[in-house]
Design an enzyme around this catalytic site. Structure first.
Site, mmCIF file in Angstrom:
data_model
loop_
_atom_site.group_PDB
_atom_site.id
_atom_site.type_symbol
_atom_site.label_atom_id
_atom_site.label_comp_id
_atom_site.label_asym_id
_atom_site.label_seq_id
_atom_site.Cartn_x
_atom_site.Cartn_y
_atom_site.Cartn_z
ATOM 1 N N GLY C 149 0.834 -1.195 0.000
ATOM 2 C CA GLY C 149 0.000 0.000 0.000
ATOM 3 C C GLY C 149 0.865 1.239 0.000
ATOM 4 O O GLY C 149 2.038 1.204 0.376
ATOM 5 N N CYS C 150 0.290 2.346 -0.438
ATOM 6 C CA CYS C 150 1.064 3.584 -0.532
ATOM 7 C C CYS C 150 1.448 4.082 0.863
ATOM 8 O O CYS C 150 2.605 4.395 1.135
ATOM 9 C CB CYS C 150 0.293 4.650 -1.302
ATOM 10 N N TYR C 151 0.460 4.159 1.780
ATOM 11 C CA TYR C 151 0.780 4.614 3.140
ATOM 12 C C TYR C 151 1.770 3.668 3.814
ATOM 13 O O TYR C 151 2.735 4.128 4.442
ATOM 14 C CB TYR C 151 -0.496 4.715 3.976
ATOM 15 N N ALA C 154 5.264 4.463 2.653
ATOM 16 C CA ALA C 154 5.792 5.713 3.204
ATOM 17 C C ALA C 154 6.134 5.553 4.683
ATOM 18 O O ALA C 154 7.204 5.982 5.143
ATOM 19 C CB ALA C 154 4.779 6.844 2.998
#
Lengths: 344, 344, 344, 344
Positions: C149-151, C154
């Protein structure tokens, strides 16, 4: 305190009416309907309104509920007003319609530009066109007002002084305009998602945008002879705001001083129209009922470039509707309206 | 691997050159000067470049440092190139200038539109105008290229096929265009702060924008007779992107099919120009070297509306400069360039 | 030239794959399906792709059509991959899934956080988690990759070096993050219209966002002991970009130099992660596969603030998927990917 | 009609005061100074104000010109107020300062956080802190008001009810917040150009932002014991708006019902603070004096997440200043202020 209703209060122009009327000292919102959102709290859809409408829900439209109101604003999609307004007129003191349903005096234009015949063409002659700066006398005490389109207001304010003064030819006019995305309404569409609109400019409705005959109707009326325009609207990445950049051909002998004087004279007494140097800026009108206008003669090429900026939900829709309601009800024209937008 | 320099690498067009050249298989950035930022790490000013230029700082311009380079891009502000290019030409194989200094063939236009006489007017005749889609033969092996302005590129790509085919009158043309804010350059100005530009559209340079004579020069060249335009640029709230909406008058007998054929034929073999239905969209070209074009005949009013969208830093500046550099150096024209922008 | 397919190519991550693969020298897009858009030209939905995919239409998914491909990217909505991947694995060399379907090793977390039991829980153990910077060995030659996932990407890039070095406590961690609107996907929704998102920041998924267990899984894996985070994502008015600001508690004796060294060492050899001073900036990674990281010890309050910026469609989704595909296929890891985004 | 002055009227908080006061029924702007813009028409700098201030220019500050005014707003940059306010207090009925000059009661904090000793430390004890929702009694009839910082207002409104009710620990608090770009003021800076800020989120002032001690001062005051926070502000691409997302640790036994009750009770009688479900949205407060608050207990991780949205120029600055001026002058607190912002 006059009692008013808003039919179709859940769209952007309806919500803007709710905002403006919350601060209007002489009008009270007795009814706010929104069939697609009936029963939903106003503040769920518009958290911005929680402080003033915290307890209210959108109502289903019920003719009995509007009986006897002093005035009703119709903020329905185009076409829906025709079905409601004839009955409404028997129930309330006055109707201000924000759709296109009563804007065109010539019923034949509806099938051509809107794709459907008008269902109550006889009513068209009874509707006053809601642009007080050009047609104020029609609006005093009016019982049916057709609020103008946003683009037609911007184009008319930029061009009418020149046509009225006989300084430009009524044909061969170019109206190139941009609008913020709220002009497309609240419902989510593929073309108005943030990701589609952010960082993008695109033209739409090329050659056939529905506001074209309305622009021509107003310009024809002020020119006294048939006006014709090519009109290109563009979507730009901002929520509110509209700028019309208009190109017209000066008649022989027109000077820069003539142009300046025509515009200055037209709006000298108008509270909501300011003539500005250079170019107007849409942001300067954001959230207000103001329109800013400028006009320039290009002697090199023989064009006059005139421009008008406004907030498409303010002077381009709901602000103008309140201005017209004030006139219809005999109130001071600017009651509850501001010339100052939020900036920045 | 040819060695190239960028003089004025710290502005937006310079940074875009750095970005494009980092991915160019046949060109290597030997020198990147930025006098106002000399000694500063490239990645401090452009953190986006840290991965490719992590160790590099902007150099002070030093003629000796560029000696013998195959090609130099000049990305200096207008006026500064005139002072540098004559000497540069003796030192390097070719110069591609991105400023306006060598765009206008008629030296008399500089004092009129740029406010100052040209200091090396004799060089103007030696500069090839960097619009390969119209003037490719001039660019093959060129040693001095004047990269076109962003607006002139957009206007020319929208109008040239019609003029070349003799379908429209060369005068009475309206060019109404919008640009993203990067067109105003990197330095902070009151008109380009986020708070000033966000939510705002405004026209600027009314009647007197410097790109006007450049547009007319190109249209005149393709029409074979003097062209004239009124040009109105607008600033819109986006970083990159440009759309020109152009209005021209068809000559007697021009049909919609003629218009479509003229545009389709003009770009059938062009890798970087696509003809699109409806309106082009600036966002579809974002970050790429693509230009998207459409044209429509309005039989009702007798106007042709033709449009071109591009990225003002891509096909409107640095992308075009790389395209011209490829031609000047004898490389395949599209090397290191993409037609696909980032979307959304 | 390996042949690849994209299943679910019409969404934003699919379109970004199309963009990246058009420039990939060793991968060729043999199939691109999009059931909801089947038959529609790619360029109608994404005019940005017209130059590279001008003739292609989205296909209906047909198992036979993907038979024998070297690799397939699944860019379907969460839940849909589970139905397709088991069969796909028998047909193609490798699968890189961009949904959440194969991210969580513990099948019990699916009903808890995604509301539904996993339909092929046995496959979870076979999926390699697609974060090469932390788990590269798992990805070399992998036949099933779960793109993160993107979050979670990060958060992991900001926190993993600190946890791996034993500098911070694995619990009590706060991950406060923002995402551009493309993270919500292409379909139009009331919360992602331009008018809703422009000028707005709001938190969403409070306390219960689905990426929470994925963040905890990665941090637990690198810490070697159970990690726990409270995670608050926010929507901000930009199309692309993500910033995670993470707060963790240093263990006794941790110094600022320890923090700096841990981060610098972790990414010294990583092409797509740069350690930056101050704060990373989302825009510096726009359109690229880069992530920018920074970390700071606050001795006054006893917190470490570590941050990571990336493009949610780049390193946060499709860029990472290509990076993993390169590893799965034995290609150089960075093939077809850039560290440089478009700026501005 | 009380007569007021604005010293420093040309910045964004000054312009917002001009906007609000144009609609205030009981306050009249007698003087508006802006030394850097002296002599310039107000409408040149702020075309949005042309309708209300069309004839006015910014004045040079002249002590004699403010003599006898009922109240003066100081909207000068930090540090400049200290030089002016002591003299001003002898001349006018009351002063509302919008800078940080009189916010901190402990003079020692100024050199530590603002880099300079306070020049009139004795005055600090005389200043009432302008957050009526927490400290209303101090403001009734006050003669010197320190308008709070925007971040401190948002953080305090989100956290104070929890601290006052003894539900959370006063240390270990995280305040993660975002601000629109207008918070950085009107002057053009490299970090606040449109091209730098558009599409970007970045943290700034990491660990050392000047609003930190002000947040701690307020929380300490309501908690009755020393509070400590780590505070991370971020710049987001919007003109106006602020959201603080705050993380605090519940004391043993705190329930979700306790949290909800504490927040509901605190603001039940407050006209300008609404408690909302889910997350507040900055846009819902745009242009208004409203603040929207929410709070959630995460039993899984043992954190309370509380949030506050407001308009940094409204409740975060000029709106709050007018609210305080009303209290200082004995007017109804909400006079001339609205809870409804412009939306969309």
């Amino acid at each position: 305190m006059a009692k008013v209703g808003i039919v179709g209060a859940s769209g952007y122009t309806g919500a803007e009416l709710l905002r403006l009327l919350a601060g209007h000292p002489d009008l009270e919102v007795a009814v706010a309907t929104g069939d697609s959102q009936a029963g939903q709290p106003v503040a769920d859809l518009y958290p911005s309104l929680v402080g003033a409408y915290g307890d209210r829900t959108f109502d289903t439209y019920d003719p009995a509920a509007v009986d006897g109101l002093d005035l009703v604003f119709c903020a329905l999609p185009h076409g829906a007003s025709q079905a409601v307004v004839p009955d409404l007129r028997d129930r309330v003191g006055a109707v201000v319609d924000l759709a296109a349903d009563f804007r065109l005096a010539d019923a034949d234009l509806y099938p051509e530009w809107y794709g459907e015949a008008h269902t109550v063409p006889d009513l068209l002659a009874e509707a006053a066109y809601g642009l007080p700066e050009l047609f104020r006398p029609d609006l005093l005490g009016a019982t049916l007002v057709a609020g103008p389109g946003c683009y037609p207001t911007a184009a008319a304010l930029a061009l009418a002084p020149l046509l009225r003064a006989g300084l430009v030819a009524p044909t061969g006019i170019v109206v190139d305009a941009v609008s913020g995305v709220s002009g497309a309404g609240r419902p989510a569409k593929p073309t108005t998602t943030f990701c589609a609109a952010d960082g993008d400019v695109t033209a739409y409705g090329l050659l056939r945008h529905r506001h074209t005959p309305e622009i021509e109707q107003t310009l024809t009326r002020v020119a006294g002879t048939a006006a014709q325009v090519v009109f290109t609207p563009h979507l730009v990445p901002m929520s509110r705001g509209m700028l019309a950049t208009c190109y017209s051909r000066p008649v022989e002998g027109t000077t820069a001083a003539d142009v300046a004087a025509a515009v200055a004279d037209a709006y000298a007494e108008e509270a909501f129209v300011s003539v500005v140097p250079g170019s107007p800026s849409t942001k300067a009108t954001q959230g207000s009922n103001a329109a800013h206008v400028a006009a320039h003669l290009d002697e090199r090429t023989g064009w006059i470039v005139s421009l008008c900026a406004l907030d498409n939900l303010g002077k381009g829709a709901s602000g103008a509707a309140v201005q017209c309601a004030n006139l219809a009800l005999g109130l001071p024209e600017g009651t509850g309206l501001s010339t100052i937008g939020t900036y920045p």
